[in-house]
Design a protein around this motif. Structure first.
Motif, PDB file in Angstrom:
ATOM      1  N   VAL A  60       0.836  -1.209   0.000  1.00 31.73           N
ATOM      2  CA  VAL A  60       0.000   0.000   0.000  1.00 31.73           C
ATOM      3  C   VAL A  60       0.868   1.255   0.000  1.00 31.73           C
ATOM      4  CG1 VAL A  60      -1.858   1.214   1.191  1.00 31.73           C
ATOM      5  CG2 VAL A  60      -1.818  -1.270   1.199  1.00 31.73           C
ATOM      6  N   THR A  61       2.031   1.199   0.628  1.00 33.09           N
ATOM      7  CA  THR A  61       2.944   2.340   0.574  1.00 33.09           C
ATOM      8  C   THR A  61       3.442   2.574  -0.854  1.00 33.09           C
ATOM      9  OG1 THR A  61       3.663   1.944   2.855  1.00 33.09           O
ATOM     10  CG2 THR A  61       5.070   3.322   1.486  1.00 33.09           C
ATOM     11  N   LEU A  62       3.737   1.499  -1.571  1.00 34.67           N
ATOM     12  CA  LEU A  62       4.125   1.638  -2.982  1.00 34.67           C
ATOM     13  C   LEU A  62       3.006   2.270  -3.808  1.00 34.67           C
ATOM     14  CD1 LEU A  62       6.016  -1.718  -3.664  1.00 34.67           C
ATOM     15  CD2 LEU A  62       6.967   0.582  -3.766  1.00 34.67           C
ATOM     16  N   VAL A  63       1.774   1.864  -3.522  1.00 37.69           N
ATOM     17  CA  VAL A  63       0.625   2.466  -4.207  1.00 37.69           C
ATOM     18  C   VAL A  63       0.551   3.964  -3.899  1.00 37.69           C
ATOM     19  CG1 VAL A  63      -1.896   2.511  -4.316  1.00 37.69           C
ATOM     20  CG2 VAL A  63      -0.684   0.326  -4.295  1.00 37.69           C
ATOM     21  N   SER A  64       0.774   4.334  -2.644  1.00 40.02           N
ATOM     22  CA  SER A  64       0.745   5.750  -2.265  1.00 40.02           C
ATOM     23  C   SER A  64       1.852   6.537  -2.951  1.00 40.02           C
ATOM     24  CB  SER A  64       0.867   5.875  -0.742  1.00 40.02           C
ATOM     25  OG  SER A  64      -0.169   5.178  -0.083  1.00 40.02           O
ATOM     26  N   MET A  65       3.017   5.925  -3.113  1.00 35.67           N
ATOM     27  CA  MET A  65       4.124   6.599  -3.793  1.00 35.67           C
ATOM     28  C   MET A  65       3.803   6.814  -5.262  1.00 35.67           C
ATOM     29  SD  MET A  65       7.353   4.657  -1.954  1.00 35.67           S
ATOM     30  CE  MET A  65       8.612   5.637  -2.759  1.00 35.67           C
ATOM     31  N   CYS A  66       3.107   5.872  -5.873  1.00 31.43           N
ATOM     32  CA  CYS A  66       2.675   6.057  -7.274  1.00 31.43           C
ATOM     33  C   CYS A  66       1.696   7.222  -7.386  1.00 31.43           C
ATOM     34  CB  CYS A  66       2.033   4.776  -7.793  1.00 31.43           C
ATOM     35  SG  CYS A  66       3.183   3.413  -8.050  1.00 31.43           S
ATOM     36  N   LEU A  67       0.777   7.317  -6.433  1.00 30.85           N
ATOM     37  CA  LEU A  67      -0.186   8.425  -6.454  1.00 30.85           C
ATOM     38  C   LEU A  67       0.508   9.765  -6.224  1.00 30.85           C
ATOM     39  CD1 LEU A  67      -3.153   6.835  -4.456  1.00 30.85           C
ATOM     40  CD2 LEU A  67      -2.962   7.163  -6.931  1.00 30.85           C
ATOM     41  N   GLU A  68       1.510   9.766  -5.344  1.00 30.13           N
ATOM     42  CA  GLU A  68       2.259  11.008  -5.097  1.00 30.13           C
ATOM     43  C   GLU A  68       2.990  11.450  -6.357  1.00 30.13           C
ATOM     44  OE1 GLU A  68       5.568  13.553  -4.361  1.00 30.13           O
ATOM     45  OE2 GLU A  68       5.780  11.430  -4.879  1.00 30.13           O
ATOM     46  N   ARG A  69       3.570  10.505  -7.066  1.00 29.36           N
ATOM     47  CA  ARG A  69       4.264  10.832  -8.313  1.00 29.36           C
ATOM     48  C   ARG A  69       3.280  11.320  -9.370  1.00 29.36           C
ATOM     49  NH1 ARG A  69       5.905   8.063 -13.027  1.00 29.36           N
ATOM     50  NH2 ARG A  69       7.890   8.812 -13.864  1.00 29.36           N
ATOM     51  N   TYR A  70       2.101  10.714  -9.405  1.00 24.57           N
ATOM     52  CA  TYR A  70       1.070  11.143 -10.357  1.00 24.57           C
ATOM     53  C   TYR A  70       0.664  12.595 -10.105  1.00 24.57           C
ATOM     54  CZ  TYR A  70      -3.714  11.801 -12.001  1.00 24.57           C
ATOM     55  OH  TYR A  70      -4.859  12.309 -12.570  1.00 24.57           O
ATOM     56  N   VAL A  71       0.473  12.961  -8.838  1.00 28.24           N
ATOM     57  CA  VAL A  71       0.105  14.338  -8.512  1.00 28.24           C
ATOM     58  C   VAL A  71       1.248  15.285  -8.865  1.00 28.24           C
ATOM     59  CG1 VAL A  71      -0.476  15.913  -6.614  1.00 28.24           C
ATOM     60  CG2 VAL A  71      -1.475  13.624  -6.687  1.00 28.24           C
ATOM     61  N   ALA A  72       2.498  14.871  -8.622  1.00 30.36           N
ATOM     62  CA  ALA A  72       3.641  15.731  -8.915  1.00 30.36           C
ATOM     63  C   ALA A  72       3.786  15.999 -10.409  1.00 30.36           C
ATOM     64  CB  ALA A  72       4.917  15.093  -8.375  1.00 30.36           C
ATOM     65  N   VAL A  73       3.453  15.010 -11.241  1.00 27.44           N
ATOM     66  CA  VAL A  73       3.611  15.163 -12.696  1.00 27.44           C
ATOM     67  C   VAL A  73       2.406  15.867 -13.317  1.00 27.44           C
ATOM     68  CG1 VAL A  73       3.831  13.897 -14.869  1.00 27.44           C
ATOM     69  CG2 VAL A  73       5.132  13.165 -12.866  1.00 27.44           C
ATOM     70  N   CYS A  74       1.220  15.471 -12.930  1.00 22.68           N
ATOM     71  CA  CYS A  74       0.008  15.988 -13.574  1.00 22.68           C
ATOM     72  C   CYS A  74      -0.495  17.293 -12.967  1.00 22.68           C
ATOM     73  CB  CYS A  74      -1.097  14.937 -13.505  1.00 22.68           C
ATOM     74  SG  CYS A  74      -0.716  13.427 -14.413  1.00 22.68           S
ATOM     75  N   TYR A  75      -0.208  17.517 -11.678  1.00 21.97           N
ATOM     76  CA  TYR A  75      -0.642  18.749 -11.019  1.00 21.97           C
ATOM     77  C   TYR A  75       0.540  19.389 -10.286  1.00 21.97           C
ATOM     78  CZ  TYR A  75      -5.152  16.527 -11.810  1.00 21.97           C
ATOM     79  OH  TYR A  75      -6.241  15.907 -12.386  1.00 21.97           O
ATOM     80  N   PRO A  76       1.544  19.834 -11.024  1.00 18.02           N
ATOM     81  CA  PRO A  76       2.757  20.368 -10.366  1.00 18.02           C
ATOM     82  C   PRO A  76       2.495  21.626  -9.543  1.00 18.02           C
ATOM     83  CG  PRO A  76       2.790  20.810 -12.726  1.00 18.02           C
ATOM     84  CD  PRO A  76       1.631  19.897 -12.490  1.00 18.02           C
TER      85      PRO A  76
ATOM     86  N   ARG B 187      -0.212  22.355  -7.894  1.00 17.43           N
ATOM     87  CA  ARG B 187      -1.000  22.047  -6.698  1.00 17.43           C
ATOM     88  C   ARG B 187      -0.352  20.964  -5.840  1.00 17.43           C
ATOM     89  NH1 ARG B 187      -6.995  20.761  -8.393  1.00 17.43           N
ATOM     90  NH2 ARG B 187      -7.132  20.730  -6.088  1.00 17.43           N
ATOM     91  N   HIS B 188       0.791  20.479  -6.275  1.00 20.78           N
ATOM     92  CA  HIS B 188       1.431  19.377  -5.559  1.00 20.78           C
ATOM     93  C   HIS B 188       1.776  19.746  -4.121  1.00 20.78           C
ATOM     94  CE1 HIS B 188       4.961  16.945  -4.294  1.00 20.78           C
ATOM     95  NE2 HIS B 188       4.258  15.960  -4.810  1.00 20.78           N
ATOM     96  N   SER B 189       2.345  20.953  -3.946  1.00 22.51           N
ATOM     97  CA  SER B 189       2.761  21.359  -2.600  1.00 22.51           C
ATOM     98  C   SER B 189       1.572  21.554  -1.666  1.00 22.51           C
ATOM     99  CB  SER B 189       3.588  22.649  -2.674  1.00 22.51           C
ATOM    100  OG  SER B 189       2.831  23.686  -3.281  1.00 22.51           O
ATOM    101  N   ALA B 190       0.405  21.859  -2.234  1.00 23.21           N
ATOM    102  CA  ALA B 190      -0.790  22.050  -1.407  1.00 23.21           C
ATOM    103  C   ALA B 190      -1.489  20.736  -1.102  1.00 23.21           C
ATOM    104  CB  ALA B 190      -1.763  23.003  -2.113  1.00 23.21           C
ATOM    105  N   ILE B 191      -1.400  19.772  -2.033  1.00 24.53           N
ATOM    106  CA  ILE B 191      -2.076  18.477  -1.835  1.00 24.53           C
ATOM    107  C   ILE B 191      -1.206  17.533  -1.021  1.00 24.53           C
ATOM    108  CG2 ILE B 191      -3.019  16.458  -3.016  1.00 24.53           C
ATOM    109  CD1 ILE B 191      -3.723  18.254  -5.365  1.00 24.53           C
ATOM    110  N   VAL B 192       0.051  17.397  -1.430  1.00 24.11           N
ATOM    111  CA  VAL B 192       0.965  16.458  -0.774  1.00 24.11           C
ATOM    112  C   VAL B 192       1.779  17.215   0.262  1.00 24.11           C
ATOM    113  CG1 VAL B 192       2.742  14.709  -1.120  1.00 24.11           C
ATOM    114  CG2 VAL B 192       1.061  15.134  -2.918  1.00 24.11           C
ATOM    115  N   THR B 193       1.244  17.332   1.449  1.00 23.47           N
ATOM    116  CA  THR B 193       1.929  17.981   2.564  1.00 23.47           C
ATOM    117  C   THR B 193       2.398  16.932   3.568  1.00 23.47           C
ATOM    118  OG1 THR B 193      -0.132  18.275   3.799  1.00 23.47           O
ATOM    119  CG2 THR B 193       0.506  20.030   2.266  1.00 23.47           C
ATOM    120  N   LEU B 194       3.247  17.351   4.492  1.00 26.55           N
ATOM    121  CA  LEU B 194       3.703  16.427   5.521  1.00 26.55           C
ATOM    122  C   LEU B 194       2.546  15.946   6.384  1.00 26.55           C
ATOM    123  CD1 LEU B 194       7.094  17.929   6.771  1.00 26.55           C
ATOM    124  CD2 LEU B 194       6.727  15.821   5.470  1.00 26.55           C
TER     125      LEU B 194
END
Length: 215
Positions: A110-126, A128-135
Motif C-alpha cells: 500500500v505504501t508503494l501504491v501511495s508513492m505512485c499516487l504522489e508521483r502522479y500528482v507531482a507530474v500531472c498537477y505540479p 498544486r502538488h505542494s498544497a495536496i501532498v503535505t507532511l
C-alpha cells in the motif's frame, strides 16, 4: 501441523541435516541478508539525518517502505534459520509471526501504491502538488495504511485462532517449521489470505496502470 504436548510425549523434529550442510546453508543465506540489511539501515539513517529528506513527503513514504521491508527481511531470515535447526514453537507464537509478516507485506504494497499516487500528482498537477501532498497529509496517509493493514492482521489472526480454545492454544506446538502452509490449518483463514493477497495485487496493478496512462 500441530501436536499436543499434554497428550504426546514425543519429540518431533524437521528434516535431518549434517553439521557441515547446516553451516553452509547458514552462511549462504545469512551473508546476503546481512548485506541488504546494512544497505537498508544506511538508507534509513540517511533519510532521518537530513532535514531535506525529513521534510519531503516522497522521502517520508520511502522511509516507511524501507522500514517495513527491513523488518520483514530480518524476520524472514530469522524464521528460515529457525526452520533449518528444526526449532519448533507454540502455534499461537507461529500464528502471531505469520500475521506480523502479513502486516509488513500489506504496509509495503500500500505504501508503494501511495508513492505512485504522489508521483502522479507531482507530474500531472505540479502547481498544486505542494498544497495536496503535505507532511500532514502524508502522515495521515501513513496512519491510514497502518490502520488498514492492522485490521487485516487482526482478522487473519482471529481466523487462525478462533477454532481453538484458550487451553488448547497453551499446549499446541508446531511440527517441523513455522510457515503459512503449516499455520493456515483452517481453510477459511487460507482463503481469506489468498483473497486479500489478490486484492492487494489488483489494487497495485490498477493504481500503477492508471498513474502511468495519465502521465
Amino acid at each position: 501441523m500441530l501436536s499436543r504436548r499434554s497428550a504426546l510425549n514425543v519429540t518431533v523434529t524437521g528434516p535431518h541435516q549434517g553439521v557441515l550442510g547446516l553451516v553452509l546453508f547458514t552462511i549462504v543465506t545469512t551473508l546476503p541478508c546481512c548485506v541488504f540489511l546494512f544497505i537498508n539501515l544506511t538508507m534509513l539513517y540517511t533519510l532521518r539525518s537530513r532535514p531535506l529528506f525529513r521534510e519531503a513527503s516522497r522521502y517520508v513514504l520511502l522511509f516507511n517502505l524501507l522500514l517495513v521491508d527491513t523488518v520483514q527481511l530480518f524476520q524472514s531470515q530469522s524464521m528460515l534459520l529457525l526452520s533449518a535447526v528444526s526449532f519448533t514453537m507454540l502455534y499461537p507464537v507461529c500464528a502471531a509471526l505469520i500475521a506480523f509478516s502479513s502486516l509488513a507485506q500489506c504496509v509495503s504494497v500500500v505504501t508503494l501504491v501511495s508513492m505512485c499516487l504522489e508521483r502522479y500528482v507531482a507530474v500531472c498537477y505540479p502547481l498544486r502538488h505542494s498544497a495536496i501532498v503535505t507532511l500532514r497529509n502524508t502522515g495521515a496517509a501513513i496512519s491510514v495504511i497502518w490502520a488498514v493493514s492492522s485490521s487485516h492482521v487482526i482478522v487473519q489472526l482471529s481466523l487462525m485462532l478462533s477454532r481453538f480454545s484458550v487451553a488448547d492454544l497453551g499446549v499446541m506446538q508446531m511440527v517441523y517449521y513455522c510457515g503459512k502452509e503449516s499455520a493456515f490449518i483452517d481453510p477459511v483463514s487460507d482463503q481469506y489470505d489468498r483473497a486479500f493477497t489478490y486484492f492487494l495485487f489488483l489494487l497495485g496493478a490498477a493504481t500503477v496502470s492508471f498513474s502511468q496512462q495519465l502521465q
